[in-house]
Scaffold this motif. Sequence first.
Motif, PDB file in Angstrom:
ATOM      1  N   PHE A  96      -0.618  -9.261  -7.533  1.00  0.00           N
ATOM      2  CA  PHE A  96       0.181  -9.446  -6.308  1.00  0.00           C
ATOM      3  C   PHE A  96       1.074  -8.215  -6.220  1.00  0.00           C
ATOM      4  CE2 PHE A  96       3.563 -11.195  -3.661  1.00  0.00           C
ATOM      5  CZ  PHE A  96       2.889 -12.010  -2.773  1.00  0.00           C
ATOM      6  N   TRP A  97       0.559  -7.145  -5.629  1.00  0.00           N
ATOM      7  CA  TRP A  97       1.187  -5.819  -5.714  1.00  0.00           C
ATOM      8  C   TRP A  97       1.287  -5.242  -4.311  1.00  0.00           C
ATOM      9  CZ3 TRP A  97       0.372  -2.773 -10.718  1.00  0.00           C
ATOM     10  CH2 TRP A  97       1.073  -1.559 -10.707  1.00  0.00           C
ATOM     11  N   GLY A  98       2.499  -5.019  -3.836  1.00  0.00           N
ATOM     12  CA  GLY A  98       2.701  -4.525  -2.480  1.00  0.00           C
ATOM     13  C   GLY A  98       3.263  -3.116  -2.440  1.00  0.00           C
ATOM     14  N   LEU A  99       3.188  -2.504  -1.281  1.00  0.00           N
ATOM     15  CA  LEU A  99       3.714  -1.153  -1.117  1.00  0.00           C
ATOM     16  C   LEU A  99       5.225  -1.107  -1.289  1.00  0.00           C
ATOM     17  CD1 LEU A  99       1.628   0.005   1.986  1.00  0.00           C
ATOM     18  CD2 LEU A  99       1.179   0.464  -0.430  1.00  0.00           C
ATOM     19  N   ALA A 100       5.908  -2.224  -1.009  1.00  0.00           N
ATOM     20  CA  ALA A 100       7.364  -2.267  -1.110  1.00  0.00           C
ATOM     21  C   ALA A 100       7.850  -2.554  -2.526  1.00  0.00           C
ATOM     22  CB  ALA A 100       7.924  -3.321  -0.157  1.00  0.00           C
ATOM     23  N   ASP A 101       6.940  -2.618  -3.503  1.00  0.00           N
ATOM     24  CA  ASP A 101       7.362  -2.816  -4.888  1.00  0.00           C
ATOM     25  C   ASP A 101       7.988  -1.559  -5.481  1.00  0.00           C
ATOM     26  OD1 ASP A 101       6.674  -5.490  -5.154  1.00  0.00           O
ATOM     27  OD2 ASP A 101       4.601  -5.029  -5.643  1.00  0.00           O
ATOM     28  N   CYS A 102       7.983  -0.482  -4.721  1.00  0.00           N
ATOM     29  CA  CYS A 102       8.601   0.769  -5.155  1.00  0.00           C
ATOM     30  C   CYS A 102      10.098   0.763  -4.794  1.00  0.00           C
ATOM     31  CB  CYS A 102       7.905   1.944  -4.467  1.00  0.00           C
ATOM     32  SG  CYS A 102       8.396   3.569  -5.080  1.00  0.00           S
ATOM     33  N   SER A 103      10.902   1.499  -5.534  1.00  0.00           N
ATOM     34  CA  SER A 103      12.329   1.622  -5.237  1.00  0.00           C
ATOM     35  C   SER A 103      12.543   2.436  -3.963  1.00  0.00           C
ATOM     36  CB  SER A 103      13.044   2.316  -6.397  1.00  0.00           C
ATOM     37  OG  SER A 103      12.590   3.667  -6.508  1.00  0.00           O
ATOM     38  N   ASN A 143      -6.274  -7.895  -5.561  1.00  0.00           N
ATOM     39  CA  ASN A 143      -4.897  -7.942  -5.083  1.00  0.00           C
ATOM     40  C   ASN A 143      -4.775  -8.919  -3.918  1.00  0.00           C
ATOM     41  OD1 ASN A 143      -2.196  -7.231  -4.941  1.00  0.00           O
ATOM     42  ND2 ASN A 143      -2.551  -5.170  -4.154  1.00  0.00           N
ATOM     43  N   ALA A 144      -3.545  -9.264  -3.569  1.00  0.00           N
ATOM     44  CA  ALA A 144      -3.291 -10.044  -2.360  1.00  0.00           C
ATOM     45  C   ALA A 144      -3.518  -9.163  -1.133  1.00  0.00           C
ATOM     46  CB  ALA A 144      -1.861 -10.575  -2.373  1.00  0.00           C
ATOM     47  N   GLY A 145      -3.826  -9.800  -0.009  1.00  0.00           N
ATOM     48  CA  GLY A 145      -4.013  -9.085   1.245  1.00  0.00           C
ATOM     49  C   GLY A 145      -3.091  -9.623   2.318  1.00  0.00           C
ATOM     50  N   GLY A 146      -3.035  -8.916   3.430  1.00  0.00           N
ATOM     51  CA  GLY A 146      -2.237  -9.359   4.557  1.00  0.00           C
ATOM     52  C   GLY A 146      -3.069 -10.174   5.524  1.00  0.00           C
ATOM     53  N   PRO A 147      -2.411 -10.913   6.418  1.00  0.00           N
ATOM     54  CA  PRO A 147      -3.151 -11.719   7.400  1.00  0.00           C
ATOM     55  C   PRO A 147      -4.027 -10.839   8.283  1.00  0.00           C
ATOM     56  CG  PRO A 147      -0.826 -11.577   7.981  1.00  0.00           C
ATOM     57  CD  PRO A 147      -0.961 -10.989   6.623  1.00  0.00           C
ATOM     58  N   LYS A 148      -5.171 -11.355   8.672  1.00  0.00           N
ATOM     59  CA  LYS A 148      -6.108 -10.579   9.478  1.00  0.00           C
ATOM     60  C   LYS A 148      -5.450 -10.121  10.769  1.00  0.00           C
ATOM     61  CE  LYS A 148     -10.328 -12.569   7.622  1.00  0.00           C
ATOM     62  NZ  LYS A 148     -11.577 -13.305   7.892  1.00  0.00           N
ATOM     63  N   GLY A 149      -5.605  -8.846  11.065  1.00  0.00           N
ATOM     64  CA  GLY A 149      -5.029  -8.276  12.276  1.00  0.00           C
ATOM     65  C   GLY A 149      -3.589  -7.851  12.143  1.00  0.00           C
ATOM     66  N   GLY A 186       2.425  -4.716   7.673  1.00  0.00           N
ATOM     67  CA  GLY A 186       3.264  -5.153   6.559  1.00  0.00           C
ATOM     68  C   GLY A 186       3.245  -4.172   5.408  1.00  0.00           C
ATOM     69  N   ASN A 187       3.475  -4.695   4.216  1.00  0.00           N
ATOM     70  CA  ASN A 187       3.547  -3.820   3.036  1.00  0.00           C
ATOM     71  C   ASN A 187       2.405  -4.109   2.075  1.00  0.00           C
ATOM     72  OD1 ASN A 187       4.249  -6.260   1.928  1.00  0.00           O
ATOM     73  ND2 ASN A 187       6.073  -5.532   0.859  1.00  0.00           N
TER      74      ASN A 187
END
Length: 289
Positions: free
Chosen positions: A174-181, A215-221, A226-227
């Motif tokens: 479960f790793w998102g782009l916003a996990d960065c500082s 990994n987790a994904g975002g809702p379709k469309g 999101g991140n």
Amino acid sequence: MAPVYKIAVIQLYTEPLAMETNFRKATSYIREAAAQSCDLAVLPEYHLTGWVPHDPGFLPLCSEYKKYLDGYCSLAKELNICIVPGTILEKHTDEIHNIAYFISNTGSILGQYQKKNLWHPERPHLTSSRHTPHQAFDTPLGKVGMLICWDLAFPEAFRELIAAGAKIIIIPTFWGLADCSDAGLKHNPGSEALFLESTLVSRCFENTCMVVFVNAGGPKGEAEKGNWAGLSQVAVPFKGALGKMNGEEGMSIVDVDMQILEDAEDNYKVRQDIKSEGWHYDYSLRRQS
């Protein structure tokens, strides 16, 4: 001849706290994978609950894990497919464990792994497996090891698993782009995607193994708004990332000829070196108390 396995990576979007809804959606994807003769289906970390530890409804849901684990075991047997149902959060007395299971196509649990390297925001809520050794175990697809998300950052975990014979390492995430500082994002807004793309392929080469990263994904469309990092894939030596996804929910199916791992080991001889007598990094795998 080495076998060819068909692997489904299911990049699921999780509705927070909606366990039944998420389970039904995951089940639908797994049925689709089985209909396409997949040998293994893998889901992301936290796919049943999401990660909302401060919500008052979160902890009670972690006590319901057995219902869903049993459900996946029954589904695996019904569909004759091996399943790694991402991770399942389990409440045991005052502890919450984040656990990945390998369920065989007969519905039996062949192995499990409790997340060891917790990401900083997880540490107030989850209990690490700490000094419990990483273990490989036998499955219908050969020797398998499992890691979870931030474990990916520690090459020592991979080394321990391949020293135990693992050919396939499965990593629900479960790793998102916003996990960065904020500081890191100023340098590069896509730094987490760069981290994943660089590390996954490196790990498969340096360990002559297959890495199944889901990994987790975002809702379709909406994923691009999101991140969501996405990037679920099957990484193998010589070829790199197979079936790599973008940030959107969906499923990717990859055929892997396991001969590629034997060819990689013949070329790089990593496992041979690890097994050699007097190997100079031996202390890092078999530390004496």
